[in-house]
Enzyme design. Sequence first.
Site, PDB file in Angstrom:
ATOM      1  N   ASP A   5       0.795  -1.044  -0.090  1.00  0.00           N
ATOM      2  CA  ASP A   5       0.115  -0.029   0.034  1.00  0.00           C
ATOM      3  C   ASP A   5       0.842   1.155   0.151  1.00  0.00           C
ATOM      4  O   ASP A   5       1.427   1.930   1.179  1.00  0.00           O
ATOM      5  CB  ASP A   5      -0.808  -0.053   1.198  1.00  0.00           C
ATOM      6  CG  ASP A   5      -2.062   1.059   0.905  1.00  0.00           C
ATOM      7  OD1 ASP A   5      -2.232   1.602  -0.060  1.00  0.00           O
ATOM      8  OD2 ASP A   5      -2.865   1.021   1.976  1.00  0.00           O
ATOM      9  N   ALA A   6       1.294   1.720  -0.996  1.00  0.00           N
ATOM     10  CA  ALA A   6       2.041   2.724  -1.338  1.00  0.00           C
ATOM     11  C   ALA A   6       1.458   4.035  -2.087  1.00  0.00           C
ATOM     12  O   ALA A   6       1.950   5.035  -2.159  1.00  0.00           O
ATOM     13  CB  ALA A   6       3.513   2.269  -1.998  1.00  0.00           C
ATOM     14  N   LYS A   7       0.321   3.622  -2.860  1.00  0.00           N
ATOM     15  CA  LYS A   7      -0.250   4.710  -3.557  1.00  0.00           C
ATOM     16  C   LYS A   7       0.356   5.551  -4.637  1.00  0.00           C
ATOM     17  O   LYS A   7       0.317   6.853  -4.426  1.00  0.00           O
ATOM     18  CB  LYS A   7      -1.315   5.262  -2.689  1.00  0.00           C
ATOM     19  CG  LYS A   7      -2.247   4.673  -2.123  1.00  0.00           C
ATOM     20  CD  LYS A   7      -3.166   5.587  -0.962  1.00  0.00           C
ATOM     21  CE  LYS A   7      -3.951   4.747  -0.320  1.00  0.00           C
ATOM     22  NZ  LYS A   7      -3.657   3.884   0.834  1.00  0.00           N
ATOM     23  N   ARG A   8       1.254   4.893  -5.178  1.00  0.00           N
ATOM     24  CA  ARG A   8       2.236   5.630  -5.999  1.00  0.00           C
ATOM     25  C   ARG A   8       1.494   6.038  -7.250  1.00  0.00           C
ATOM     26  O   ARG A   8       0.662   5.500  -7.782  1.00  0.00           O
ATOM     27  CB  ARG A   8       3.564   4.923  -6.357  1.00  0.00           C
ATOM     28  CG  ARG A   8       4.366   4.204  -5.388  1.00  0.00           C
ATOM     29  CD  ARG A   8       5.093   5.364  -4.512  1.00  0.00           C
ATOM     30  NE  ARG A   8       6.099   5.028  -3.825  1.00  0.00           N
ATOM     31  CZ  ARG A   8       5.994   5.073  -2.508  1.00  0.00           C
ATOM     32  NH1 ARG A   8       5.197   5.634  -1.652  1.00  0.00           N
ATOM     33  NH2 ARG A   8       7.139   4.791  -1.712  1.00  0.00           N
ATOM     34  N   THR A  39      -0.729  -0.645  -4.786  1.00  0.00           N
ATOM     35  CA  THR A  39      -1.752   0.296  -4.943  1.00  0.00           C
ATOM     36  C   THR A  39      -1.156   1.704  -5.609  1.00  0.00           C
ATOM     37  O   THR A  39       0.087   1.853  -5.288  1.00  0.00           O
ATOM     38  CB  THR A  39      -2.400   0.980  -3.584  1.00  0.00           C
ATOM     39  OG1 THR A  39      -1.167   1.328  -2.743  1.00  0.00           O
ATOM     40  CG2 THR A  39      -2.851  -0.427  -2.758  1.00  0.00           C
TER      41      THR A  39
END
Length: 281
Positions: free
Chosen positions: A97-100, A127
């Site tokens: 879960d890094a939402k890059r 993510t």
Amino acid sequence: MTVLESFGARLRRAMDERGPLCVGIDPHASLLSEWGLNDDVAGLERFSRTVVEAMADRVAVLKPQSAFFERFGSRGVAVLEKSVEEARAAGALVVMDAKRGDIGSTMAAYAESFLRKDSPLFSDALTVSPYLGYGSLSPAVALARESGTGLFVLALTSNPEGGEVQHAIRADGRTVGATMLAHLAAENVGEEPLGSFGAVVGATLGDLSSYELDINGPLLAPGIGAQGATPADIPRVFGAAARNVVPNVSRGVLRHGPDVVALRDAASRFAEDVRVAVAGV
């Protein structure tokens, strides 16, 4: 290079065998304190090691939140690397879960950090944020296809601020969130038993019947547990796509730590409740 079986196929099997559940690894300061741990690298390591020990051989998905490790610098990232390695070795799928989200070579570098097989942080899925335009994710999509990994794209998130972007109406009359879902459905055409390109869709959003959620891919659903949604809400919110929902529970399970047996029991209860809730869909 040996290519993994597709993420979608591996996820479908893991959910069927272990139960449809994703447990977050979210070592924020207040939770470390609840566990009687210091807010330092030693506490971080103890917390992460305990969650992996308790969960990795029995839950379908573990989802470490990268930010809670990055805040400790290189030593925190080293703990994250070890946690990912040990979780995957025990059989759990790891969603980072890094939402890059970025463009061009920078997006490619983000993808390589988590989806390249020889990376220290190699994960089964990542993510990502599409709000520089869905096409900006192309390097990550390409690498995911090449490496047998997956993506979870922010589409209809549970935070109240997300609506000002995700529910905005485009010139063609479709919302931005619906546009993201349509892109993902196109990525997953013809994939069996499940596509590898999923969406993040909040379980707390209520009636989503106006959205086409059946994208032939997984739907990572935060909001179960402490945020107020329950497994029983899943069929109502997700309709025919409920079987492809990967409910994400963090505090609802983690608050039972640091006792390993209590963590396992909490995760088992959530997984069974979800299994029962979606059985008739």
